[in-house]
Motif scaffolding. Structure first.
Motif, PDB file in Angstrom:
ATOM      1  N   VAL A   1       0.829  -1.192   0.000  1.00 15.85           N
ATOM      2  CA  VAL A   1       0.000   0.000   0.000  1.00 15.85           C
ATOM      3  C   VAL A   1       0.870   1.251   0.000  1.00 15.85           C
ATOM      4  N   SER A   2       1.959   1.222   0.736  1.00 17.76           N
ATOM      5  CA  SER A   2       2.849   2.379   0.744  1.00 17.76           C
ATOM      6  C   SER A   2       3.358   2.681  -0.653  1.00 17.76           C
ATOM      7  N   GLY A   3       3.700   1.638  -1.407  1.00 16.03           N
ATOM      8  CA  GLY A   3       4.185   1.843  -2.769  1.00 16.03           C
ATOM      9  C   GLY A   3       3.120   2.501  -3.630  1.00 16.03           C
ATOM     10  N   LEU A   4       1.888   2.001  -3.484  1.00 12.36           N
ATOM     11  CA  LEU A   4       0.813   2.571  -4.282  1.00 12.36           C
ATOM     12  C   LEU A   4       0.478   3.990  -3.828  1.00 12.36           C
ATOM     13  N   LEU A   5       0.632   4.220  -2.533  1.00 14.30           N
ATOM     14  CA  LEU A   5       0.332   5.546  -2.004  1.00 14.30           C
ATOM     15  C   LEU A   5       1.277   6.603  -2.554  1.00 14.30           C
ATOM     16  N   PHE A   6       2.405   6.150  -3.093  1.00 15.59           N
ATOM     17  CA  PHE A   6       3.339   7.120  -3.635  1.00 15.59           C
ATOM     18  C   PHE A   6       2.676   7.951  -4.732  1.00 15.59           C
ATOM     19  N   GLY A   7       1.815   7.315  -5.519  1.00 10.61           N
ATOM     20  CA  GLY A   7       1.080   8.065  -6.536  1.00 10.61           C
ATOM     21  C   GLY A   7       0.207   9.141  -5.904  1.00 10.61           C
ATOM     22  N   PHE A   8      -0.462   8.729  -4.843  1.00  7.72           N
ATOM     23  CA  PHE A   8      -1.287   9.645  -4.061  1.00  7.72           C
ATOM     24  C   PHE A   8      -0.429  10.786  -3.510  1.00  7.72           C
ATOM     25  N   LEU A   9       0.783  10.428  -3.110  1.00  2.92           N
ATOM     26  CA  LEU A   9       1.712  11.398  -2.539  1.00  2.92           C
ATOM     27  C   LEU A   9       2.046  12.491  -3.553  1.00  2.92           C
ATOM     28  N   ILE A  10       2.216  12.090  -4.827  1.00  5.28           N
ATOM     29  CA  ILE A  10       2.558  13.067  -5.863  1.00  5.28           C
ATOM     30  C   ILE A  10       1.410  14.066  -6.041  1.00  5.28           C
ATOM     31  N   VAL A  11       0.209  13.509  -6.146  1.00  2.25           N
ATOM     32  CA  VAL A  11      -0.962  14.392  -6.252  1.00  2.25           C
ATOM     33  C   VAL A  11      -1.004  15.312  -5.045  1.00  2.25           C
ATOM     34  N   GLY A  12      -0.729  14.721  -3.884  1.00  3.95           N
ATOM     35  CA  GLY A  12      -0.737  15.484  -2.647  1.00  3.95           C
ATOM     36  C   GLY A  12       0.272  16.619  -2.659  1.00  3.95           C
ATOM     37  N   THR A  13       1.481  16.355  -3.148  1.00  2.00           N
ATOM     38  CA  THR A  13       2.486  17.424  -3.150  1.00  2.00           C
ATOM     39  C   THR A  13       2.005  18.587  -4.010  1.00  2.00           C
ATOM     40  N   VAL A  14       1.344  18.271  -5.119  1.00  2.00           N
ATOM     41  CA  VAL A  14       0.838  19.338  -5.972  1.00  2.00           C
ATOM     42  C   VAL A  14      -0.096  20.254  -5.177  1.00  2.00           C
ATOM     43  N   LEU A  15      -1.038  19.614  -4.452  1.00  4.17           N
ATOM     44  CA  LEU A  15      -2.004  20.404  -3.682  1.00  4.17           C
ATOM     45  C   LEU A  15      -1.340  21.149  -2.532  1.00  4.17           C
ATOM     46  N   VAL A  16      -0.453  20.434  -1.838  1.00  2.00           N
ATOM     47  CA  VAL A  16       0.180  21.038  -0.669  1.00  2.00           C
ATOM     48  C   VAL A  16       1.098  22.184  -1.081  1.00  2.00           C
ATOM     49  N   GLU A  17       1.786  22.027  -2.191  1.00  2.00           N
ATOM     50  CA  GLU A  17       2.655  23.102  -2.664  1.00  2.00           C
ATOM     51  C   GLU A  17       1.838  24.352  -2.969  1.00  2.00           C
ATOM     52  N   GLN A  18       0.635  24.121  -3.502  1.00  2.00           N
ATOM     53  CA  GLN A  18      -0.234  25.264  -3.765  1.00  2.00           C
ATOM     54  C   GLN A  18      -0.672  25.915  -2.454  1.00  2.00           C
ATOM     55  N   THR A  19      -1.093  25.082  -1.506  1.00  2.00           N
ATOM     56  CA  THR A  19      -1.598  25.607  -0.245  1.00  2.00           C
ATOM     57  C   THR A  19      -0.527  26.398   0.505  1.00  2.00           C
ATOM     58  N   PHE A  20       0.699  25.881   0.504  1.00  2.00           N
ATOM     59  CA  PHE A  20       1.752  26.484   1.325  1.00  2.00           C
ATOM     60  C   PHE A  20       2.729  27.337   0.513  1.00  2.00           C
ATOM     61  N   GLY A  21       2.369  27.604  -0.752  1.00  2.00           N
ATOM     62  CA  GLY A  21       3.212  28.458  -1.571  1.00  2.00           C
ATOM     63  C   GLY A  21       4.631  27.940  -1.738  1.00  2.00           C
ATOM     64  N   LEU A  22       4.764  26.680  -2.059  1.00  2.00           N
ATOM     65  CA  LEU A  22       6.080  26.100  -2.267  1.00  2.00           C
ATOM     66  C   LEU A  22       6.293  25.909  -3.763  1.00  2.00           C
ATOM     67  N   GLY A  23       7.463  26.282  -4.243  1.00  4.59           N
ATOM     68  CA  GLY A  23       7.737  26.124  -5.657  1.00  4.59           C
ATOM     69  C   GLY A  23       8.416  24.797  -5.947  1.00  4.59           C
ATOM     70  N   GLY A  24       7.658  23.740  -5.970  1.00  2.00           N
ATOM     71  CA  GLY A  24       8.251  22.433  -6.237  1.00  2.00           C
ATOM     72  C   GLY A  24       7.816  21.915  -7.589  1.00  2.00           C
ATOM     73  N   LEU A  25       7.990  20.621  -7.752  1.00  2.22           N
ATOM     74  CA  LEU A  25       7.633  19.967  -8.995  1.00  2.22           C
ATOM     75  C   LEU A  25       6.130  20.111  -9.267  1.00  2.22           C
TER      76      LEU A  25
END
Lengths: 315, 339
Positions: free
Chosen positions: A240-264
């Protein structure tokens, strides 16, 4: 084991091919003319627009574009950004460290929260501890990342003033402080799922016969739980952790927007909005590649944990 | 006779369900003397395994509940022992082997390490010494090429070898009491005989006591000094082995004996006991065996018989135990059911 790795690496090739193709056509079916967006709505002659299209091969038939692009990525060239006139690979590598830290941090936090919580819930199943863990998981899992993020921001940055609200910070410690809230936001939402999986696979492991053998040996409860049950519960947790990595990528997109981070994530979002095809393609292919590699690592971990996988044995 | 090594007094272990308590063990009294091999026989669901697990304190509580009783091991009441001390006894002075050596061994740990774990726990040996001891034990329980088997995982071993690993694990700290819960049920017939022979040899060598749980009277006949027959959560008859086979005094015991195939008596087909064991959430009135009993009378439905002595060290919980009723009622059955 070695055979497993080689086979998996070989299947990577067609998989990557399919992914790149899907991405290539998908971005082009999104309405919007990259050339017009590039000039930002200024008045411009048809001739100039045509020149821009020509410069970026946008005037060629789709199939030709596709062939050219495939040729490029096969030689390791992800192309240039339409907007920033920089190599896509440079853009990705610039943004990668922040996102990698965010993702890694979040993942670590999620495990630190979820695994102990799941184990405790399983050991005390059907008690109030278990109910509380379930409630936590359901609550966090059903809150969108940006909602959790804003709640944490309000609490820790504005009310308590403990942590900075926006930006990535400078240097080691400052960056850790800046990334703590975004990582916690993302980590919590991952932890919700991992807690449930840890709990259910621990419950399953704890009811196996060999647990009784371990207890009959006189091993203390702690050893029984950690050495005998947890190791057996690890395989589903890792899957599940491996599969969650996909979820993690989507999450970083949202979190970067929320916290004003200039990431991928924000690079990708901007690129989609600007119809910056090479960046969208490059970033997606890059992320897909990492996703596949992570799942390869998961398969290798199976083998390390479970001798029945390692030796391809029966039973 | 000297003091028993294990004395179970009025043991009751019930399992709580939403509506009713399932009385899995409902008043068991049993003594096991040093060096004695006692068989505990009965159908599935008669409470044999729960009794064994209650001795080891491996019954999960809840849902299980100790309603009454004491379990005295060498004078220590196991039911009142703190968990830490119980852990010291488990796998130390009292050891247990289980039915299915596949599922009872941890699939992720090598056979050797699983045995070494027990040795290190109880004898405090370091890794190397424990390893040497495991290889000794493997040799002793007849595992060929023990060094190689040390590193084998359970799925790489045959059923017989796995059970030998379990036995090595149980014997590693020279227990005074070994509880064997259907140790041969999951094995092929030829392997069963080997494992039983091994157990008997090891018992004779070490002088340990064994509580052997089985539903197979053939296994009992081969192994045991004394037999306790269990039905509906209690012991309904107990006697020395020869006495039981020559002169069973409980209808259930007679029924069990008639259910054994007798290839030596071609004219006699095995007769199963009619009906099923009672639902222990709603046990029958009177004698729990009366709904299936061929000697049933009015008294059996109303009165619960207690254990009565019917011979030297021979007791039966039947209203008609020791009377002609049983002996005359089934002369042919008893005569042919001898081993």
């Amino acid at each position: 084991m070695a055979r497993l790795i080689v086979t998996r690496l070989l299947t990577l090739i067609p998989l990557m091919f399919v992914i790149t193709s899907i991405v290539f056509f998908m971005v082009r079916f999104v309405p919007g003319d990259p050339a017009r967006i590039m000039v930002g709505g200024q008045r411009i002659s048809e001739q100039n627009l045509a020149n821009i299209r020509k410069a970026y091969r946008l005037d060629q038939p789709l199939v030709t574009q596709y062939r050219l692009w495939l040729g490029d990525i096969l030689s390791g060239n992800l192309g240039r950004s339409y907007r920033q006139r920089t190599e896509v690979s440079t853009l990705i590598l610039e943004r990668l460290p922040l996102t990698a830290k965010l993702a890694g941090f979040s993942f670590l936090l999620s495990l630190l929260i979820a695994v102990p919580l799941g184990i405790v819930a399983a050991v005390h199943r059907n008690t109030w501890v278990d109910v509380a863990a379930t409630m936590f998981a359901v609550l966090v899992a059903s809150s969108p990342v940006f909602f959790t993020g804003i709640l944490l921001l309000l609490l820790f940055s504005f009310r308590l003033g403990w942590l900075p609200a926006l930006g990535a910070g400078e240097g080691g410690w400052d960056q850790v402080r800046h990334l703590l809230l975004p990582s916690l936001t993302l980590g919590l939402s991952l932890a919700a799922i991992t807690t449930r999986i840890t709990r259910s696979s621990m419950v399953e492991a704890l009811t196996q016969d060999y647990i009784e053998t371990a207890r009959a040996k006189g091993l203390p409860t702690r050893t029984v739980i950690m050495k005998h049950a947890f190791r057996n519960a690890l395989v589903p947790i890792i899957t599940v952790s491996g599969l969650l990595f996909g979820f993690l990528i989507v999450g970083t997109v949202l979190v970067e927007q929320t916290f004003g981070l200039g990431g991928l994530g924000s690079l990708l979002i901007d690129a989609v909005q600007m119809r910056d095809y090479p960046v969208v393609q490059g970033a997606t292919v890059f992320i897909a590649g990492i996703f596949i590699l992570i799942n390869l690592v998961v398969d290798i971990l199976y083998g390390i944990i479970d001798p029945r996988v390692r030796y391809g044995g029966q039973g | 006779m000297n003091d028993p090594l294990l004395r179970i007094e009025d043991l009751r272990v019930w399992f709580g369900t939403r509506t009713n308590d399932v009385r899995a063990v409902n008043g068991v009294d049993l003594d096991i003397h040093p060096g004695e091999v006692v068989g505990l026989v009965g159908e599935s669901g008669s409470g044999k395994s729960v009794t064994a697990r209650a001795i080891m304190r491996l019954v999960p509580m809840p849902p299980g509940r100790l309603v009454s009783g004491r379990i005295l091991f060498d004078g220590i009441d196991l039911t009142a022992l703190p968990e830490g001390e119980m852990e010291g006894l488990r796998g130390g002075r009292i050891a247990m082997i289980f039915q299915d050596p596949m599922t009872f061994l941890n699939p992720l740990i090598t056979a050797g390490d699983q045995v070494a774990e027990a040795i290190r726990r109880h004898q405090g040996l370091d890794r190397r010494a424990a390893r040497a001891e495991v290889i000794n034990l493997f040799r002793k329980v007849g595992i060929p090429s023990p060094e190689l088997r040390y590193r084998a995982y359970p799925h790489q071993l045959s059923g017989g070898l796995r059970q030998r690993v379990m036995i090595a694990m149980a014997l590693s700290s020279r227990p005074e009491l070994l509880i064997a819960d259907e140790p041969t049920t999951a094995l092929d017939v030829t392997i069963q005989a080997q494992i039983l022979t091994l157990l008997r040899e090891l018992q004779q060598e070490s002088g340990m006591s064994i509580l052997l749980i089985t539903h197979d009277l053939g296994v009992v006949a081969e192994m045991c000094d004394r037999v306790a027959v269990m039905y509906a959560g209690r012991i309904v008859e107990q006697a020395p082995i020869d006495e039981l086979f020559d002169r069973p005094e409980h209808p259930y015991t007679i029924g069990l004996m008639n259910a054994i195939p007798r290839p030596d008596l071609p004219g006699k087909a095995p007769q199963p006991i009619e009906g099923a064991p009672p639902d222990m959430a709603h046990p029958p009135t009177g004698c729990p065996f009366h709904p299936r009993c061929m000697f049933r009378e009015a008294i059996c439905v109303t009165d619960d018989p207690s254990m009565i002595g019917v011979g030297a060290d021979h007791q039966s919980a039947c209203h008609f135990a020791g009377t002609d009723r049983i002996r005359v009622g089934a002369p042919e059955l008893i005569g042919s059911a001898q081993r």
